[in-house]
Design an enzyme around this catalytic site. Structure first.
Site, PDB file in Angstrom:
ATOM      1  CE  LYS B 101     124.117  55.761  35.769  1.00  9.59           C
ATOM      2  NZ  LYS B 101     125.055  54.965  36.588  1.00  9.59           N
ATOM      3  CB  SER B 176     123.605  54.800  40.184  1.00  9.72           C
ATOM      4  OG  SER B 176     124.629  54.540  39.234  1.00  9.72           O
ATOM      5  CB  SER B 200     126.138  51.758  39.266  1.00 16.88           C
ATOM      6  OG  SER B 200     126.022  52.422  40.498  1.00 16.88           O
TER       7      SER B 200
END
Lengths: 494, 528, 101
Positions: B101, B176, B200
């Site tokens: 990420k 997210s 997330s």
């Protein structure tokens, strides 16, 4: 009680002192705390505020803060933590400062200081509200159009100082005159130096002071205060408080009101000027820093730190007074970090007052005159003991002793006083026969003066002593010379 | 072995195949790079591949990655192969590709956090998670798309355009960590790292039909994780099965002296009890989360999964956590408050974007107004307000007190049950753009994931089933959330594994027949 | 703390604190959004929790320190590499108008 020079008003002062700790590394990271390095060379992701970096507290800094708190008679909070103080400023790498807020590490201390009042030393007690831990900011270099950069005014930031452990020590508004404020600052400086937790150099910014100043009619509520910043020396502190107090009285006497604000001390002009009004002050939005966990301590742990406390300056002063060292000299010695020299010299057999006289006089003069540091002189307690002994023995006149000491400084301590004296031929003429020969010459060559002395003008003998001193390049003992001269004049008479 | 097979194999299976010499790390890496090149909307040229600009992205581009470090990944794979040939002992996941990420730093690789603010920023240091992965010879393929600064539940808040759900390219992958989840679901990587502040990792795992875990707070180092809400942020693993997920957590977890909030206690072995089953285990269904705002399809799949657990021998109980309904409001005070402070450092002085202005103050304000997107600005505003003088006690500190109460609710519940379960999200993946105009509706998608974040307990999402195809929509995945006591991460993996084995769902979106499932997967053919 | 009536002036003040240059149109658009979020978040006030300690760390960790030992940092070049305006080994910024804290 009114302040004598304030026309029926009383001065009220509280001080906020910041002290940078001289730990090996910064508060939250392993970067060096060295002063004066090339810009942005003592930085890492943490202290330069890189995204993702996290602070980890320096154990030694917490220890040193605790030690100072105990030296100031404070109580150590059993539980406390760090908060974030949020405000934007380019020298603040994260745009928040990690500080303490509702519960500081140390509460309720006190500092006893000595102030000279009407020629007498008086002890004043200044309460300390709190001591808390925080981090220093980076430094802004302001580059004007005429500065090193082209174009418009700009600033440039160096983060070397960012994250250096900083203590803030907040006094109660217990101070009633500039002298006490100055004594407080000097005493605090002496204590942190004695503890070895900071070099507390105001000129380098490792000790900084802000003063909250207000005036009031005696017995009235506290007046509106102004915070004075940019106090770069003990002397500035005294001058600024005096100016500010007089300014405030003038405003009040003119029917005005004091506005709560921050004021800047202009050292050159000798005035304070408005910096910013308090009502527009930033809302710091304090909240517990979620990157850091609670700090706790136990009474046992506190006592272990307390056991490390060295002799504190007040105790030292009392001890020195008992050995006959004048208080003013004791204060100079402590402020100059020369106690070890004194103690070592005494341990080597010298009398404390004689050593103190040298330290507070010649040594302090030497260190404060030039770029010299005490460490740089290489002076040891043994040197001082030797010097005192030579004077006591009559081997050195006091004038010669000063020259010998200068020689020791010159050698950076590699040569002791005896070696310097021997090499330079500086020893006092201790031999009456040798001195007598010089005196006989002087008497013979100055018949007029000799006659004047004989004629009852006793003061005229001074000129003769001076002649002898010149002839011996100062190596004669003036007292003995005087005695021998009188004897010679009397003999010539007979 | 075909590319297709390689990119649908799990991490453990790939590692076994590489150890056995059936395939090289380079082949494995290339197979995954091929899928990315074909389906991610990326300019697959040169050493470093950059995602296409938003306006050039097509409706079939997954857009999981923002940057793919192709040359570096191949070099890493070659290095693993060389050392394997040389007989070096390599780690359990050596040579396995992974997607990181874009909120975790990797020295020399651009990190944007999905924001214009950090466009072009090359971090000068590795996050601890990154360092651990590299030291374990995991092959980092690149950095994945995300909601800007991890604020969002759909990946639509990325400044670089939304990621699409491999199950249905017209739908969001959740957020997210939507890029990481989509990459794993689409076969672009068998493993990915996400971060979870209020769900997330778990919600995108549920939305993309994979497994995603948020470890106990303090289990994985936050050093180098660009902070959103420091007291909640945890990095964690994504994979297509529970075993791989546990293997990846085992790799990244552990005490870190660079993170003062990192747990110094020894972590449990996550694999030792993985196969122990749930027979005799007490499993609590959280009453407050079972039906709250749940779509009927989600509820049906969830209840079937509960029935499956019961068939496996678990004792199912209904458990009430009375303060859980206050979790979401508390979260939307705590997280923005911390974020408002954490994001203060983005000011145009040290890194990232600068919008020039005549004074430093004006430059800061212009930079921040331009560099941050609408949701980030909104949360900074909420958080600044929540911390401001006169409000901090009623907002931030009151929310922190509610955290304590929720944590106590969990402690009390765990006296009666071994784990707690709920649907991971109240909805199936929604359509792109469906909720972007209503922040509160978006926030409500986090209702089930936020309480575990607030309490710091470990929680994961495991596929529970698939909703039936409907008019205009193919089948969509539903996740089941397993929550365990603090530091009992192993227990949630054990329950998830039992469910996974019993359901034996296929994590490949193509097998479920959705018309808008990612093309290569639906075709079932080679990737390139 | 009834922020249901959050005013545009309050929102403007918050934007100043947050150092966000928002124009009037943005303030006007944001005000009802923030008011809605805050009135939702204000549910936290319904819980009687005065005697409850705010959570600081979920695991209750305390007393985490590092030893006072130097560790390698970044070079000036490394740290300045990302600077928008490097100046004489420092981070250049336009003229600073306000005074520091």
């Amino acid at each position: 009680m009114t302040t004598p020079w304030l026309d029926g008003y009383e001065l009220v002062v509280g001080l906020e002192v910041h002290v940078e700790l001289t730990t090996q590394t910064k508060m939250w990271c392993g970067c060096a705390t060295t002063f004066g390095d090339e810009p942005n060379t003592n930085v890492c992701p943490v202290c330069s505020g890189q995204p993702g970096a996290l602070p980890v507290p320096n154990r030694q800094a917490v220890h040193d803060a605790t030690l100072l708190g105990l030296a100031l008679g404070g109580s150590i909070s059993p539980r406390c933590r760090f908060h974030r103080k949020n405000y934007f400023y380019p020298d603040l790498a994260k745009n928040y400062q990690i500080s303490q807020y509702d519960v500081p590490l140390v509460l309720d201390g006190r500092l006893e200081v000595e102030v000279e009042r009407d020629g007498e030393l008086v002890t004043e007690v200044v309460g300390i509200e709190r001591l808390h831990m925080e981090e220093d900011t980076g430094k802004s270099l302001h580059l004007g159009a005429t500065g090193r950069l082209h174009g418009a005014d700009r600033s440039a930031i160096d983060y070397n100082r960012s994250g250096v452990p900083l203590l803030e020590i907040v006094s109660h508004p217990d101070i009633r005159d500039p002298e006490t404020a100055q004594a407080y600052l000097r005493e605090l400086q002496a204590i942190v130096r004695t503890l070895g937790v900071s070099d507390a150099r105001m000129e380098e910014g490792s000790m900084r002071c802000d003063a909250n100043v207000s005036v009031r009619r005696p017995g009235a509520e506290l007046g509106t205060r102004c915070e004075i910043k940019n106090l770069n020396s003990v002397r500035s502190l005294g001058r600024a408080i005096r100016f500010e107090a007089l300014r405030q009285v003038q405003v009040l006497e003119d029917g005005g009101a004091i506005v709560m604000e921050t004021r800047h001390w202009d050292e050159e002009a000798g005035v304070t000027r408005t910096l910013r009004r308090k009502e527009t002050v930033t809302d710091y939005r304090y909240f517990p820093d979620p990157d850091l966990v609670e700090m706790t301590t136990t009474p046992e742990a506190v006592e272990r730190v307390r056991a490390e406390l060295p002799e504190l300056p007040a105790v030292t002063r009392a001890r020195l007074a008992a050995t006959g060292v004048p208080r003013a000299q004791a204060a100079t010695i402590l402020a100059g970090g020369m106690l070890t020299l004194l103690d070592d010299a005494v341990a080597a057999g010298a009398a404390a007052p004689a050593v103190a006289n040298w330290l507070a006089g010649e040594v302090t003069g030497h260190v404060s005159a030039g770029d010299a540091t005490l460490e740089g002189t290489g002076l040891t307690g043994a040197h001082l003991a030797e010097l005192v002994a030579m004077v006591d023995e009559g081997a050195l006149s006091s004038t010669m002793a000063k020259q010998v000491l200068a020689g020791v400084f010159e050698s950076a301590g590699t040569k002791g006083p005896r070696a310097v004296a021997a090499e330079g031929g500086l020893e006092q003429i201790g031999d009456d026969a040798a001195l007598g020969a010089v005196i006989d010459e002087v008497v013979a060559a100055n018949a007029d003066t000799v006659a004047a002395v004989r004629g009852g003008n006793e003061k005229a003998i001074g000129a003769l002593v001076g002649q002898v001193m010149r002839a011996t390049q100062g190596r004669a003992d003036p007292k003995r010379t005087n005695e021998l001269l009188q004897r010679a004049i009397a003999a010539a008479d007979g | 072995m075909s590319d297709r097979a390689l990119t649908r194999m799990g991490a453990a299976a790939l590692a076994d195949a590489m150890r056995a010499g059936d395939v090289s790390a380079r082949e494995v890496t290339d197979a995954h790079l091929d899928v990315i090149a074909a389906h991610d909307g990326i300019a697959a040229e040169g050493d470093v591949w950059h995602a296409l600009p938003t306006e050039q992205l097509g409706p079939d581009d997954v857009h999981a990655f923002l940057v793919v470090t192709a040359a570096r990944a191949r070099a890493q794979a070659d290095d693993v192969d060389r050392r394997r040939v040389a007989g070096e002992k390599l780690g359990p996941l050596a040579g396995v590709p992974l997607a990181l990420k874009d909120v975790l730093t990797m020295r020399g690789v651009p990190t944007t956090c999905g924001s214009r603010m950090l466009e072009g920023w090359i971090p000068p240091y590795d996050a601890t998670v990154t360092r651990r992965l590299l030291e374990a010879d995991v092959v980092v393929l690149g950095k994945t798309n995300m909601d800007e600064f991890a604020m969002g539940s759909s990946t639509e808040n990325s400044a670089y355009g939304p990621t699409r759900n491999p199950w249905d390219l017209d739908r969001v992958p959740g957020g997210s960590s939507g890029g990481s989840a989509a990459a794993v679901a689409a076969g672009m990587a068998p493993l990915a790292i996400g971060t979870d502040t209020g769900g997330s990792i778990r919600q995108p795992a549920a939305f993309t039909g994979i497994v995603g875990a948020k470890p106990t707070y303090g289990t994985v180092s936050r050093y180098g994780l660009v902070a959103f809400a420091s007291s909640l942020d945890q990095a964690g693993p994504f994979a297509r099965d529970v075993t791989d997920t546990a293997l990846l957590q085992a790799l990244i977890q552990g005490h870190d002296p660079h993170d003062a909030t990192s747990d110094a206690l020894e972590r449990d072995d996550l694999l030792a009890s993985l196969r122990a089953g749930v027979d005799g285990m007490r499993i609590g269904v959280v009453e407050e989360l079972e039906s709250a705002g749940c779509e009927p399809g989600v509820r049906t799949v969830f209840l079937e999964a509960v029935a499956t657990l019961e068939r496996l021998g678990a004792r199912i109980e209904r458990v009430s956590l009375p303060h859980v309904p206050f979790g979401l409001p508390a979260y939307y005070l705590v997280a923005p408050a911390e974020a408002s402070s954490n994001l203060a450092r983005f000011d145009g002085v040290r890194y990232g974007m600068r919008v020039d202005a005549p004074s430093a103050e004006a430059m800061n304000a212009a930079t921040r107004a331009t560099g941050f997107g609408p949701e980030v600005r909104r949360r900074i505003m909420i958080g600044t307000h929540a911390l401001s003088s006169g409000y901090v006690d009623a907002y931030y500190l009151q929310a922190a007190r509610i955290r304590t109460l929720i944590a106590r609710d969990y402690v009390a519940a765990f006296e009666h049950v071994d784990v707690l379960i709920s649907p991971t999200a109240p909805t199936v993946p929604f359509r792109l753009g469906e909720r972007t105009d209503d922040p509160l509706a978006m926030y409500r998608n986090d209702v089930a994931t936020v309480p575990a974040s607030l309490a710091g307990i470990p929680a994961l999402s495991v596929p529970a089933g698939v909703t039936p195809a409907e008019e205009g929509s193919g089948p969509l995945p539903v996740g089941l959330q397993v929550m365990a006591p603090l530091r009992a991460d192993a227990r949630m993996y054990r329950v998830a594994y039992a469910l996974e084995q019993a359901l034996s769902l296929d994590p490949d979106p193509a097998t479920h027949g959705g018309a808008r499932a990612v093309r290569s997967v639906r075709a079932g053919g080679g990737a390139s | 703390m009834s922020s249901g009536a959050l005013s545009e002036d309050e929102v403007r003040h918050v934007a100043t604190l947050a150092r966000l240059a928002l124009d009037d149109a943005e303030i006007t658009a944001l005000t009802p959004q923030l008011a809605a979020i805050l009135s939702y978040a204000e549910q936290v006030g319904e819980v009687a929790a005065d005697d409850v300690e705010p959570m600081t760390h979920p695991l209750g960790l305390i007393d985490v320190y590092r030893d006072d030992v130097r560790t390698p940092g970044l070079s000036a070049d490394d740290v300045l590499a990302a600077a928008p305006d490097p100046q004489v080994g420092r981070f250049g910024v336009p003229r600073i108008v306000e005074e520091g804290a």
